[in-house]
Design an enzyme around this catalytic site. Sequence first.
Site: not given
Ligand code: C5P
Length: 242
Positions: A39, A66, A68, A71, A128, A220
């Site tokens: 991603k 990703d 998003k 527009d 979220t 992470r």
């Molecule tokens: O590090 P972590 O596992 O929290 O990463 C979650 C990934 O998912 C990040 O790239 C974040 O931008 C993406 N994301 C998210 N919640 C959303 C949409 C995308 O955490 N609603």
Amino acid sequence: MPLTRDEAAGRIMVALDYPDAAGAERLLQELAGIPCYMKVGMELFYAAGPAFVARLKEQGYSVFLDVKMHDIPNTVKGGAASVTRLGVDLFNIHAAGGAAMMEAALEGAAAASSSGSRPLVIAVTQLTSTSQTVLNDEIGIAGSVEAAVLRYASQAADCGLDGVVASPQEVTAVKEACGASFLTVTPGIRPAGAALGDQSRIMTPGQALAQGTDYMVIGRPITAASNPRAALESILEELVQA
Ligand code: C5P
């Protein structure tokens, strides 16, 4: 039926949240040979751009872009066409842009597909990070977050989109409202014992799989681990055993 290790890898989207290509390349070297989805989000795409997506494709990865999009329909149609020509396998747009914008994204993607099969297009429903208070008092949408998510998901399905980004907690309701084949892509995944970071409504990989999630976005817990490959292997093992 239990997943094979490669099937489990194909259900994981590794969030390459890095400020430049060098950091992401180091992770790719550590994870070499494991067929995960990759991603690319705004941070990396705005820094390393189409060239980095092309490198991922050369290395055989499926790519979720990703970015998003949100527009006017004509602009999103053009954006969708451009990312389709880059060869991404999946990209996302905000359902809040409305039906005409979602349909324009599909048109742009279809028109730019050389192979005849366009990339998957999924909708962001409510981020979220949006709390009930923010939804009601700042964004100005009445009702519960879940109701807003399901309304957007249903609109996305009606427009012909392939799925939504959702919290793992929302998968069951989204599938009930939009059908089992409507894809759910879920961030907020934390293996048992992993640091939560800024995620709050989380599930373990095994729990998310049991909910019926199609793809889990994991950043992470892999990228910030002292041994990213071992962290990913342990997630794969959990999914194979689930
Ligand atoms: O590090 P972590 O596992 O929290 O990463 C979650 C990934 O998912 C990040 O790239 C974040 O931008 C993406 N994301 C998210 N919640 C959303 C949409 C995308 O955490 N609603």
